[in-house]
Scaffold this motif. Structure first.
Motif, PDB file in Angstrom:
ATOM      1  N   THR A   1       0.845  -1.182   0.000  1.00  0.00           N
ATOM      2  CA  THR A   1       0.000   0.000   0.000  1.00  0.00           C
ATOM      3  C   THR A   1       0.884   1.237   0.000  1.00  0.00           C
ATOM      4  O   THR A   1       2.097   1.150   0.250  1.00  0.00           O
ATOM      5  CB  THR A   1      -0.900   0.038   1.249  1.00  0.00           C
ATOM      6  OG1 THR A   1      -0.068   0.200   2.405  1.00  0.00           O
ATOM      7  CG2 THR A   1      -1.737  -1.221   1.361  1.00  0.00           C
TER       8      THR A   1
ATOM      9  N   ASP B   1      -3.367  -6.435   5.685  1.00  0.00           N
ATOM     10  CA  ASP B   1      -4.039  -5.669   6.731  1.00  0.00           C
ATOM     11  C   ASP B   1      -3.878  -6.373   8.084  1.00  0.00           C
ATOM     12  O   ASP B   1      -3.153  -7.363   8.199  1.00  0.00           O
ATOM     13  CB  ASP B   1      -5.502  -5.399   6.368  1.00  0.00           C
ATOM     14  CG  ASP B   1      -6.386  -6.643   6.358  1.00  0.00           C
ATOM     15  OD1 ASP B   1      -6.015  -7.686   6.930  1.00  0.00           O
ATOM     16  OD2 ASP B   1      -7.475  -6.556   5.752  1.00  0.00           O
TER      17      ASP B   1
ATOM     18  N   TRP C   1      -7.581  -5.725   0.264  1.00  0.00           N
ATOM     19  CA  TRP C   1      -7.340  -4.357  -0.216  1.00  0.00           C
ATOM     20  C   TRP C   1      -6.715  -4.362  -1.607  1.00  0.00           C
ATOM     21  O   TRP C   1      -6.960  -3.461  -2.406  1.00  0.00           O
ATOM     22  CB  TRP C   1      -6.429  -3.594   0.756  1.00  0.00           C
ATOM     23  CG  TRP C   1      -5.081  -4.251   0.926  1.00  0.00           C
ATOM     24  CD1 TRP C   1      -4.734  -5.172   1.867  1.00  0.00           C
ATOM     25  CD2 TRP C   1      -3.929  -4.075   0.112  1.00  0.00           C
ATOM     26  NE1 TRP C   1      -3.433  -5.578   1.683  1.00  0.00           N
ATOM     27  CE2 TRP C   1      -2.912  -4.918   0.618  1.00  0.00           C
ATOM     28  CE3 TRP C   1      -3.644  -3.281  -0.994  1.00  0.00           C
ATOM     29  CZ2 TRP C   1      -1.638  -4.984   0.050  1.00  0.00           C
ATOM     30  CZ3 TRP C   1      -2.378  -3.343  -1.561  1.00  0.00           C
ATOM     31  CH2 TRP C   1      -1.392  -4.194  -1.030  1.00  0.00           C
TER      32      TRP C   1
ATOM     33  N   VAL D   1      -3.719   2.536  -2.388  1.00  0.00           N
ATOM     34  CA  VAL D   1      -4.500   2.202  -1.202  1.00  0.00           C
ATOM     35  C   VAL D   1      -3.678   2.622   0.008  1.00  0.00           C
ATOM     36  O   VAL D   1      -2.455   2.458   0.008  1.00  0.00           O
ATOM     37  CB  VAL D   1      -4.772   0.674  -1.128  1.00  0.00           C
ATOM     38  CG1 VAL D   1      -5.450   0.297   0.173  1.00  0.00           C
ATOM     39  CG2 VAL D   1      -5.565   0.197  -2.326  1.00  0.00           C
TER      40      VAL D   1
ATOM     41  N   LEU E   1      -3.629   2.075   4.267  1.00  0.00           N
ATOM     42  CA  LEU E   1      -4.171   1.403   5.442  1.00  0.00           C
ATOM     43  C   LEU E   1      -3.597   2.068   6.683  1.00  0.00           C
ATOM     44  O   LEU E   1      -2.459   2.550   6.668  1.00  0.00           O
ATOM     45  CB  LEU E   1      -3.787  -0.083   5.446  1.00  0.00           C
ATOM     46  CG  LEU E   1      -4.268  -0.953   4.290  1.00  0.00           C
ATOM     47  CD1 LEU E   1      -3.685  -2.357   4.417  1.00  0.00           C
ATOM     48  CD2 LEU E   1      -5.784  -1.003   4.248  1.00  0.00           C
TER      49      LEU E   1
END
Length: 187
Positions: free
Chosen positions: A11, A18, A25, A146, A148
């Motif tokens: 990410t 995650d 994701w 993305v 997180l």
């Protein structure tokens, strides 16, 4: 010398999974049809992964019910899973559970790879162990759009910029692929 490559998706915030060790994701990001993964995999002779990565693949792919999915993804390449626990291994697959340090198994991994590369599939700590042992030659990242808040870190080590040299950066759909040459901490 065998080329050892840590190739993973990450990410923007530097996590490869995650908090639940999931890659959900990643799969919501549109995957490019034309990407460099196929040619990369053709150059791989052996894979290494940590137990959490292996368990995730095992569960996600449903290998207990359909072990042939492993071959569809990785072929018959030798795979070395570094673990401290017992894990299920479908019969007939070229998967080896190993315990101990990278150096304890590197000759066997290198032999299995032949004249091709070793792919460190994940996780980040195992890639760090290869770095610590002076065996990691390249970090190749597919950076997804993305972010997180937390999760499994890309490389839970302090590695300074003098140990990493950017070789290339390319756009592949929504991803940026960045390749870094790694200078061993023993140099």
């Amino acid at each position: 010398m065998t080329n050892v490559i840590y190739y993973t998706a990450t990410t923007l915030s530097g996590f490869i999974a995650d908090d639940r060790h999931s890659l959900d994701w990643l799969f919501v990001v549109e995957q490019p049809e034309d990407n460099s993964f196929g040619p990369f995999l053709e150059g791989v002779g052996a894979l290494v992964m940590g137990s959490t990565t292996y368990q995730w693949v095992y569960d996600y792919e449903g290998l207990a019910d359909d072990p042939e999915k492993w071959r569809a993804s990785y072929g018959d390449r030798a795979t070395f899973v570094f673990t401290t626990r017992e894990l299920p291994v479908p019969e007939g697959l070229n998967i080896h559970l190993v315990r101990g340090a990278v150096e304890d198994h590197f000759a066997q991994i290198e032999s299995a790879a032949g004249d091709r590369a070793v792919w460190v599939v994940g996780g980040g700590d195992l890639a760090g162990q290869f770095y610590d042992a002076g065996r990691l030659n390249e970090v190749r990242l597919s950076i997804a759009p993305v972010a997180l808040e937390s999760g499994a870190p890309l490389l839970p080590r302090r590695i300074e910029s003098d140990a990493l040299r950017l070789v290339s950066a390319t756009v592949e759909g929504q991803f940026v692929e960045a390749r870094y040459e790694v200078r061993s901490p023993r140099e």
